[in-house]
Design a protein around this motif. Structure first.
Motif, short mmCIF file in Angstrom:
data_model
loop_
_atom_site.label_atom_id
_atom_site.label_comp_id
_atom_site.label_asym_id
_atom_site.label_seq_id
_atom_site.Cartn_x
_atom_site.Cartn_y
_atom_site.Cartn_z
N VAL A 197 -32.36 -0.36 -18.74
CA VAL A 197 -31.32 0.32 -19.50
C VAL A 197 -30.36 0.98 -18.53
CG1 VAL A 197 -30.81 2.12 -21.18
CG2 VAL A 197 -32.84 0.70 -21.45
N ALA A 198 -29.08 0.60 -18.60
CA ALA A 198 -28.06 1.19 -17.74
C ALA A 198 -26.98 1.79 -18.64
CB ALA A 198 -27.45 0.13 -16.83
N VAL A 199 -26.87 3.11 -18.58
CA VAL A 199 -25.93 3.88 -19.41
C VAL A 199 -25.90 3.39 -20.85
CG1 VAL A 199 -24.43 4.78 -17.62
CG2 VAL A 199 -24.01 2.49 -18.47
N GLY A 200 -27.07 3.26 -21.43
CA GLY A 200 -27.17 2.93 -22.83
C GLY A 200 -27.07 1.46 -23.15
N ARG A 201 -26.94 0.62 -22.13
CA ARG A 201 -26.84 -0.82 -22.35
C ARG A 201 -28.07 -1.51 -21.78
NH1 ARG A 201 -21.90 1.23 -21.21
NH2 ARG A 201 -20.14 0.59 -22.50
N THR A 202 -28.54 -2.51 -22.48
CA THR A 202 -29.69 -3.27 -22.01
C THR A 202 -29.20 -4.38 -21.10
OG1 THR A 202 -30.94 -2.80 -24.02
CG2 THR A 202 -31.67 -4.67 -22.69
N VAL A 203 -29.76 -4.44 -19.91
CA VAL A 203 -29.31 -5.38 -18.89
C VAL A 203 -30.47 -6.26 -18.48
CG1 VAL A 203 -28.25 -5.60 -16.61
CG2 VAL A 203 -27.71 -3.63 -18.06
N LYS A 204 -30.23 -7.55 -18.36
CA LYS A 204 -31.25 -8.47 -17.90
C LYS A 204 -31.46 -8.30 -16.40
CE LYS A 204 -30.53 -12.07 -21.41
NZ LYS A 204 -30.21 -13.50 -21.65
N THR A 205 -32.71 -8.31 -16.00
CA THR A 205 -33.04 -8.16 -14.59
C THR A 205 -34.33 -8.92 -14.30
OG1 THR A 205 -33.41 -6.57 -12.80
CG2 THR A 205 -34.37 -6.04 -14.94
N GLY A 206 -34.75 -8.88 -13.06
CA GLY A 206 -36.02 -9.48 -12.71
C GLY A 206 -37.07 -8.42 -12.50
N GLN A 207 -38.33 -8.80 -12.60
CA GLN A 207 -39.44 -7.90 -12.33
C GLN A 207 -40.46 -8.63 -11.48
OE1 GLN A 207 -40.77 -6.60 -16.21
NE2 GLN A 207 -39.25 -4.95 -16.30
N ALA A 208 -41.04 -7.91 -10.55
CA ALA A 208 -42.02 -8.50 -9.64
C ALA A 208 -43.00 -7.43 -9.18
CB ALA A 208 -41.32 -9.14 -8.44
N VAL A 209 -44.02 -7.86 -8.47
CA VAL A 209 -44.98 -6.94 -7.88
C VAL A 209 -44.89 -7.07 -6.37
CG1 VAL A 209 -47.40 -6.30 -7.64
CG2 VAL A 209 -46.53 -7.05 -9.86
N LEU A 210 -44.52 -5.97 -5.71
CA LEU A 210 -44.41 -5.96 -4.25
C LEU A 210 -45.80 -5.74 -3.67
CD1 LEU A 210 -42.24 -6.11 -2.03
CD2 LEU A 210 -42.11 -3.60 -2.13
N PRO A 211 -46.29 -6.67 -2.83
CA PRO A 211 -47.67 -6.56 -2.34
C PRO A 211 -47.96 -5.26 -1.61
CG PRO A 211 -46.78 -8.73 -1.87
CD PRO A 211 -45.63 -7.90 -2.36
N GLU A 212 -47.06 -4.86 -0.69
CA GLU A 212 -47.27 -3.65 0.09
C GLU A 212 -45.94 -3.00 0.44
OE1 GLU A 212 -50.68 -3.58 3.13
OE2 GLU A 212 -50.10 -5.71 3.07
N LEU A 213 -45.97 -1.67 0.49
CA LEU A 213 -44.80 -0.92 0.92
C LEU A 213 -45.27 0.33 1.65
CD1 LEU A 213 -41.71 -0.33 0.88
CD2 LEU A 213 -42.10 0.91 -1.26
N ASP A 214 -44.67 0.60 2.82
CA ASP A 214 -44.98 1.79 3.59
C ASP A 214 -43.72 2.60 3.82
OD1 ASP A 214 -47.94 1.64 4.69
OD2 ASP A 214 -47.13 -0.40 4.83
N LEU A 215 -43.80 3.88 3.53
CA LEU A 215 -42.72 4.82 3.83
C LEU A 215 -43.37 6.09 4.36
CD1 LEU A 215 -39.68 5.55 3.72
CD2 LEU A 215 -40.14 6.59 1.49
N GLY A 216 -43.20 6.34 5.67
CA GLY A 216 -43.89 7.47 6.27
C GLY A 216 -45.39 7.32 6.04
N PRO A 217 -46.05 8.36 5.51
CA PRO A 217 -47.49 8.30 5.29
C PRO A 217 -47.87 7.61 3.98
CG PRO A 217 -46.70 10.44 4.65
CD PRO A 217 -45.50 9.70 5.19
N ILE A 218 -46.89 7.26 3.18
CA ILE A 218 -47.18 6.65 1.88
C ILE A 218 -47.41 5.15 2.04
CG2 ILE A 218 -46.29 6.14 -0.43
CD1 ILE A 218 -44.73 8.71 -0.34
N HIS A 219 -48.54 4.70 1.56
CA HIS A 219 -48.86 3.27 1.56
C HIS A 219 -49.16 2.86 0.13
CE1 HIS A 219 -50.39 -0.61 2.83
NE2 HIS A 219 -51.46 -0.41 2.08
N VAL A 220 -48.39 1.90 -0.38
CA VAL A 220 -48.52 1.46 -1.76
C VAL A 220 -48.87 -0.02 -1.78
CG1 VAL A 220 -47.45 1.40 -4.04
CG2 VAL A 220 -46.67 3.08 -2.35
N GLN A 221 -49.84 -0.38 -2.60
CA GLN A 221 -50.18 -1.79 -2.81
C GLN A 221 -49.94 -2.14 -4.27
OE1 GLN A 221 -54.31 -1.68 -1.27
NE2 GLN A 221 -53.64 -3.09 0.32
N GLY A 222 -49.45 -3.35 -4.48
CA GLY A 222 -49.23 -3.82 -5.85
C GLY A 222 -48.23 -2.96 -6.60
N LEU A 223 -47.05 -2.76 -6.02
CA LEU A 223 -46.02 -1.90 -6.62
C LEU A 223 -45.12 -2.70 -7.56
CD1 LEU A 223 -44.56 0.90 -6.64
CD2 LEU A 223 -43.08 -0.04 -4.83
#
Length: 296
Positions: free
Chosen positions: A97-123
């Motif tokens: 939803v962008a400013v009240g409008r429905t917009v088509k987009t893609g969705q996926a699962v990112l296997p891993e992401l690191d930012l500083g001490p944060i480690h995320v799997q399956g994001l």
């Protein structure tokens, strides 16, 4: 290339909001992550055009570190379609939803992401073509990191030090409520005498409110030169609020760069405020109390 200080570039963050359901799924997972044992970890950031925060992170499967826009007004985080193709991620169709409008987009699962001490799997992430923003910034951008990632730890973002510090932070500044379901910080304020709830957005240097009701505000006027804000949906017409004043947390803020978008609407909020629009030094987030603080 520098980002121009226009409404178009200032709307990059908040206009990229997702549907409520996807945000809830992502953020609930974030709250189950134990970050109490995290040591303090300082990540240097770049401040582009005085407000846009860029930090480097690491995506699993890619050798080089990547540039991410740090955007508290985005949930869940967004991955550049260019990288999704490079990594061979399975991308399904979805909407946001962008400013009240429905917009088509893609969705996926990112296997891993690191930012500083944060480690995320399956994001879970939204997938979008960010090439236009790469052109404006003059650099490659891997995506936008929102509170679904940042909210996994306490942190402090300091614009003067150009630093993103993770770890236990002091409860100081103007306290802002945090919507854990949406993964969005929401500030209750008074703008031109009207009560508003605004998303605290590091991806903007403006105050922007939604809806036609602002037509009745005497201080609202049509911008002399046609002003357009670009969202992921389409260009939207914006009008300026002259001599804008805001009361927030018992403090008065004057001389704001404030606009309203008649065609826009939000559920549970009335617009957004850029952190630097209030000339604040930064923000901090206490994960334990689920509270954000504006540092003035």
């Amino acid at each position: 290339m520098n980002v121009k200080k226009t409404l178009e570039t200032s709307l990059i963050g908040i206009m990229l909001l997702n549907s409520l359901g996807c945000a809830a799924e992502t953020h609930n997972d974030a709250r189950n992550v134990d970050t109490n044992a995290m040591q303090r970890n300082n990540v240097p950031v770049g401040i582009h055009n005085g407000f846009l925060v860029v930090a480097t992170g690491q995506i699993g499967g890619l050798v080089q570190k990547q540039n991410f826009v740090v955007d508290t007004g985005t949930a869940p985080s967004i991955l550049n379609a260019r990288l999704a193709r490079k990594m061979g991620l399975q991308v399904t169709s979805g909407t946001l939803v962008a400013v009240g409008r429905t917009v088509k987009t893609g969705q996926a699962v990112l296997p891993e992401l690191d930012l500083g001490p944060i480690h995320v799997q399956g994001l879970p992430v939204n997938v979008m073509d960010l090439s236009q923003w790469e052109q404006k910034l003059g650099m490659e951008v891997a995506g936008l990191i929102g509170m679904d990632v940042l909210g996994r730890a306490s942190f402090r973002l300091d614009y003067e030090k150009k630093e993103l510090e993770f770890g236990k932070g002091a409860a100081q500044g103007i306290a802002i409520g945090y919507d854990g379901l949406r993964g969005l910080p929401l500030a209750d304020a008074t703008l031109q005498g009207k009560r508003v709830r605004l998303i605290v957005d590091t991806g903007s240097d403006l105050v922007v409110v939604y809806g036609e009701k602002w037509d009745a505000t005497q201080s609202a006027k049509q911008v002399k030169e046609s002003q357009q804000g670009t969202s992921v949906a389409e260009q939207v017409a914006a009008r300026q609020i002259s001599q804008a004043e805001m009361e927030l947390g018992g403090k008065q803020f004057r001389g704001l760069r404030a606009y309203y978008v008649p065609s826009a609407k939000g559920t549970g909020y009335d617009g957004f405020l850029g952190v630097t629009a209030l000339k604040l030094h930064g923000i901090s987030f206490d994960r334990e109390s689920q509270t954000m603080y504006l540092l003035n």
